[in-house]
Design a protein around this motif. Structure first.
Motif, PDB file in Angstrom:
ATOM      1  N   THR A 102      10.236  25.369  -0.226  1.00 13.10           N
ATOM      2  CA  THR A 102      10.225  24.125  -0.993  1.00 13.10           C
ATOM      3  C   THR A 102       9.557  22.999  -0.214  1.00 13.10           C
ATOM      4  N   ALA A 103       9.704  23.001   1.114  1.00 13.50           N
ATOM      5  CA  ALA A 103       9.041  21.986   1.919  1.00 13.50           C
ATOM      6  C   ALA A 103       7.518  22.155   1.868  1.00 13.50           C
ATOM      7  N   ARG A 104       7.045  23.403   1.899  1.00 12.65           N
ATOM      8  CA  ARG A 104       5.596  23.621   1.769  1.00 12.65           C
ATOM      9  C   ARG A 104       5.086  23.121   0.421  1.00 12.65           C
ATOM     10  N   ALA A 105       5.876  23.333  -0.622  1.00 11.96           N
ATOM     11  CA  ALA A 105       5.469  22.857  -1.938  1.00 11.96           C
ATOM     12  C   ALA A 105       5.344  21.338  -1.947  1.00 11.96           C
ATOM     13  N   PHE A 106       6.258  20.652  -1.279  1.00 10.07           N
ATOM     14  CA  PHE A 106       6.132  19.193  -1.186  1.00 10.07           C
ATOM     15  C   PHE A 106       4.872  18.821  -0.404  1.00 10.07           C
ATOM     16  N   GLY A 107       4.551  19.591   0.635  1.00  8.53           N
ATOM     17  CA  GLY A 107       3.326  19.334   1.382  1.00  8.53           C
ATOM     18  C   GLY A 107       2.086  19.448   0.523  1.00  8.53           C
ATOM     19  N   ARG A 108       2.101  20.391  -0.421  1.00 13.22           N
ATOM     20  CA  ARG A 108       0.963  20.515  -1.333  1.00 13.22           C
ATOM     21  C   ARG A 108       0.850  19.290  -2.248  1.00 13.22           C
ATOM     22  N   ASP A 109       1.999  18.796  -2.714  1.00 10.55           N
ATOM     23  CA  ASP A 109       1.979  17.561  -3.501  1.00 10.55           C
ATOM     24  C   ASP A 109       1.440  16.404  -2.675  1.00 10.55           C
ATOM     25  N   LEU A 110       1.883  16.335  -1.418  1.00  9.67           N
ATOM     26  CA  LEU A 110       1.452  15.260  -0.535  1.00  9.67           C
ATOM     27  C   LEU A 110      -0.049  15.301  -0.300  1.00  9.67           C
TER      28      LEU A 110
ATOM     29  N   GLU B 233       0.828  -1.202   0.000  1.00  9.13           N
ATOM     30  CA  GLU B 233       0.000   0.000   0.000  1.00  9.13           C
ATOM     31  C   GLU B 233       0.866   1.259   0.000  1.00  9.13           C
ATOM     32  N   GLN B 234       1.977   1.228   0.713  1.00  5.43           N
ATOM     33  CA  GLN B 234       2.911   2.353   0.666  1.00  5.43           C
ATOM     34  C   GLN B 234       3.454   2.563  -0.752  1.00  5.43           C
ATOM     35  N   ARG B 235       3.766   1.476  -1.430  1.00  5.22           N
ATOM     36  CA  ARG B 235       4.274   1.576  -2.795  1.00  5.22           C
ATOM     37  C   ARG B 235       3.207   2.170  -3.728  1.00  5.22           C
ATOM     38  N   ARG B 236       1.979   1.769  -3.505  1.00  3.10           N
ATOM     39  CA  ARG B 236       0.891   2.316  -4.318  1.00  3.10           C
ATOM     40  C   ARG B 236       0.753   3.813  -4.073  1.00  3.10           C
ATOM     41  N   PHE B 237       0.829   4.214  -2.817  1.00  2.00           N
ATOM     42  CA  PHE B 237       0.738   5.636  -2.492  1.00  2.00           C
ATOM     43  C   PHE B 237       1.937   6.392  -3.059  1.00  2.00           C
ATOM     44  N   GLY B 238       3.113   5.796  -2.995  1.00  2.00           N
ATOM     45  CA  GLY B 238       4.293   6.438  -3.557  1.00  2.00           C
ATOM     46  C   GLY B 238       4.144   6.731  -5.034  1.00  2.00           C
ATOM     47  N   ALA B 239       3.529   5.806  -5.764  1.00  3.74           N
ATOM     48  CA  ALA B 239       3.291   6.041  -7.192  1.00  3.74           C
ATOM     49  C   ALA B 239       2.326   7.205  -7.400  1.00  3.74           C
ATOM     50  N   MET B 240       1.310   7.300  -6.540  1.00  2.00           N
ATOM     51  CA  MET B 240       0.382   8.431  -6.619  1.00  2.00           C
ATOM     52  C   MET B 240       1.113   9.746  -6.378  1.00  2.00           C
ATOM     53  N   LEU B 241       1.954   9.766  -5.357  1.00  5.27           N
ATOM     54  CA  LEU B 241       2.665  10.988  -5.003  1.00  5.27           C
ATOM     55  C   LEU B 241       3.614  11.406  -6.124  1.00  5.27           C
ATOM     56  N   ALA B 242       4.312  10.459  -6.700  1.00  7.20           N
ATOM     57  CA  ALA B 242       5.221  10.791  -7.797  1.00  7.20           C
ATOM     58  C   ALA B 242       4.461  11.386  -8.977  1.00  7.20           C
ATOM     59  N   ALA B 243       3.259  10.866  -9.234  1.00  6.78           N
ATOM     60  CA  ALA B 243       2.450  11.380 -10.343  1.00  6.78           C
ATOM     61  C   ALA B 243       1.903  12.772 -10.048  1.00  6.78           C
ATOM     62  N   CYS B 244       1.714  13.094  -8.771  1.00  5.38           N
ATOM     63  CA  CYS B 244       1.168  14.393  -8.377  1.00  5.38           C
ATOM     64  C   CYS B 244       2.234  15.479  -8.263  1.00  5.38           C
ATOM     65  N   ARG B 245       3.493  15.108  -8.251  1.00 13.78           N
ATOM     66  CA  ARG B 245       4.539  16.057  -7.881  1.00 13.78           C
ATOM     67  C   ARG B 245       4.630  17.220  -8.864  1.00 13.78           C
ATOM     68  N   ARG B 246       4.428  18.421  -8.323  1.00 11.47           N
ATOM     69  CA  ARG B 246       4.567  19.658  -9.088  1.00 11.47           C
ATOM     70  C   ARG B 246       5.619  20.582  -8.484  1.00 11.47           C
ATOM     71  N   GLY B 247       5.931  20.366  -7.209  1.00 15.39           N
ATOM     72  CA  GLY B 247       6.897  21.215  -6.521  1.00 15.39           C
ATOM     73  C   GLY B 247       8.329  20.869  -6.874  1.00 15.39           C
ATOM     74  N   PRO B 248       9.285  21.650  -6.365  1.00 14.18           N
ATOM     75  CA  PRO B 248      10.695  21.485  -6.745  1.00 14.18           C
ATOM     76  C   PRO B 248      11.413  20.315  -6.084  1.00 14.18           C
ATOM     77  N   LEU B 249      10.894  19.808  -4.950  1.00 14.94           N
ATOM     78  CA  LEU B 249      11.623  18.746  -4.263  1.00 14.94           C
ATOM     79  C   LEU B 249      11.348  17.400  -4.924  1.00 14.94           C
ATOM     80  N   PRO B 250      12.399  16.699  -5.350  1.00 15.99           N
ATOM     81  CA  PRO B 250      12.210  15.407  -6.014  1.00 15.99           C
ATOM     82  C   PRO B 250      11.709  14.338  -5.041  1.00 15.99           C
TER      83      PRO B 250
END
Length: 379
Positions: free
Chosen positions: A356-364, A282-299
């Motif tokens: 940049t951390a806030r931007a990652f929070g928005r992706d999350l 389930e973590q791996r599934r969520f990780g794929a979702m997060l990677a697809a959502c990423r718009r911020g600068p933090l990889p």
């Protein structure tokens, strides 16, 4: 030359001055009740205008990969000084003519004052309700906040926690971004309409304000205090609250941490894998979702999540007690129980700071909303 003062009598302050020899200051972090070595420090220098001081740390290598964080406005905002002015054991700072009060830290401190300013910046919002979890051992208010319809009538619920280890401050900026997106981002519309979110910004509230290390606190730190009985009032309150509040609808629980200050597994964002194969899937599934959502600068690369049994994520690391992720994984209805490590300064070569951390929070937040939407039980 003008005399100057160094002290830690500030929120999140932590330093011990060994000696001052001209423009060389020898000092070390105050470990207090920490078992073994840790790296947190934060202090203030006053009256050093026009001087070039070198700060030498005498216990280990507690200076991070981007040098010291510096604040010229009494801790409201922070910037990395830069690695060119530092080694892993020291840093140099040239005080300008107006630099009467300068604060330095190994990271970018986030305290109750920051949380208060954030709530003011958000303003009154019908879907945000600041609340009190409990009182700390020293009598401080321990904050939490509910995001969702005031009626509480939602399809699913989730929880996010920060500062089980009080020095891990960059997690709070991620939480701010997550809250902002939940309240305002069009991508989180479904979550606003259908989900309830409970957030805990300061699990170790006393440690945050007092400037403790928090990690490996004796006899047991907050991040290992989900055994019975709990020794910290905050963890006891969370254990009592979440299963009851969840009411069988709690689908996700996320614990935000920061790792060490440099090296492998400390300079990229990753999930800490669960022992259970089903939970890890389930973590791996969520990780794929997060990677697809990423718009911020933090990889973020889900391929770099840390599976159970690898590197430091082994049974030996959890002998001190049960953590939030493992405990939350047993709550009725839970689908995703995960923890993220947010680097202090460097994420795969990109600077980590408040913005940049806030931007990652928005992706999350966007990924969490997608996961919750897929977690609704069919009626």
């Amino acid at each position: 030359m003008n005399a100057f003062e160094i002290d830690s009598a500030i929120p999140a302050g932590n330093i011990v001055v060994d000696r001052i020899e001209g423009d060389d200051v020898h000092l070390h972090q105050d470990l207090r009740d920490t078992q073994g070595f840790w790296f947190y420090w934060c202090f203030r220098v006053r009256g050093a205008q026009g001087r070039r001081l070198t700060f030498h740390f005498t216990n280990g290598s507690p200076v991070g990969v981007r040098g010291a964080a510096v604040s010229l406005d009494a801790g409201v905002t922070w910037k990395w000084q830069g690695a060119d002015a530092a080694t892993d054991k020291s840093f140099v700072f040239v005080f300008g003519p107006e630099d009467r009060d300068v604060r330095f830290s190994m990271g970018m401190p986030y305290t109750q004052a920051n949380w208060g300013r954030f709530l003011v910046s958000v303003g009154p919002h019908p879907l945000l309700r600041p609340m009190t979890l409990c009182r700390s051992r020293k009598g401080r208010v321990v904050e939490m906040a509910y995001l969702g319809k005031p009626s509480g009538k939602v399809a699913v619920r989730a929880a996010v926690a920060c500062r089980h280890h009080c020095c891990e401050m960059m997690a709070n900026d991620v939480l701010e971004g997550l809250i902002e997106a939940t309240l305002f981002d069009p991508a989180c519309h479904w979550m606003r309409e259908n989900a309830g979110l409970m957030v805990f910004p300061f699990v170790d509230k006393d440690g945050v304000e007092d400037g403790d290390q928090g990690k490996n606190r004796t006899p047991r730190d907050h991040g290992r205090d989900y055994n019975d009985p709990q020794i910290h009032p905050e963890t006891a309150a969370i254990r009592a609250l979440l299963p009851m509040w969840g009411g069988g609808l709690l689908r996700a629980a996320i614990d935000l941490h920061c790792p060490y200050i440099r090296g492998e597994w400390n300079e990229h964002i990753y999930q800490v894998g669960a022992e259970s194969p089903a939970a890890w899937s389930e973590q791996r599934r969520f990780g794929a979702m997060l990677a697809a959502c990423r718009r911020g600068p933090l990889p973020y690369d889900p391929a770099k999540d840390l599976a159970s049994g690898q590197a430091w994520n082994t049974g030996a690391n959890y002998q001190g007690g049960i953590g939030f992720r493992r405990w939350a994984g047993g709550i009725t209805g839970i689908r995703l129980a995960t923890g993220f490590e947010i680097p202090y300064a460097n994420a795969a070569g990109v600077e980590v700071n408040a913005e940049t951390a806030r931007a990652f929070g928005r992706d999350l937040a966007e990924a969490l909303g997608q996961h919750l939407k897929e977690s609704v039980d069919p009626t």
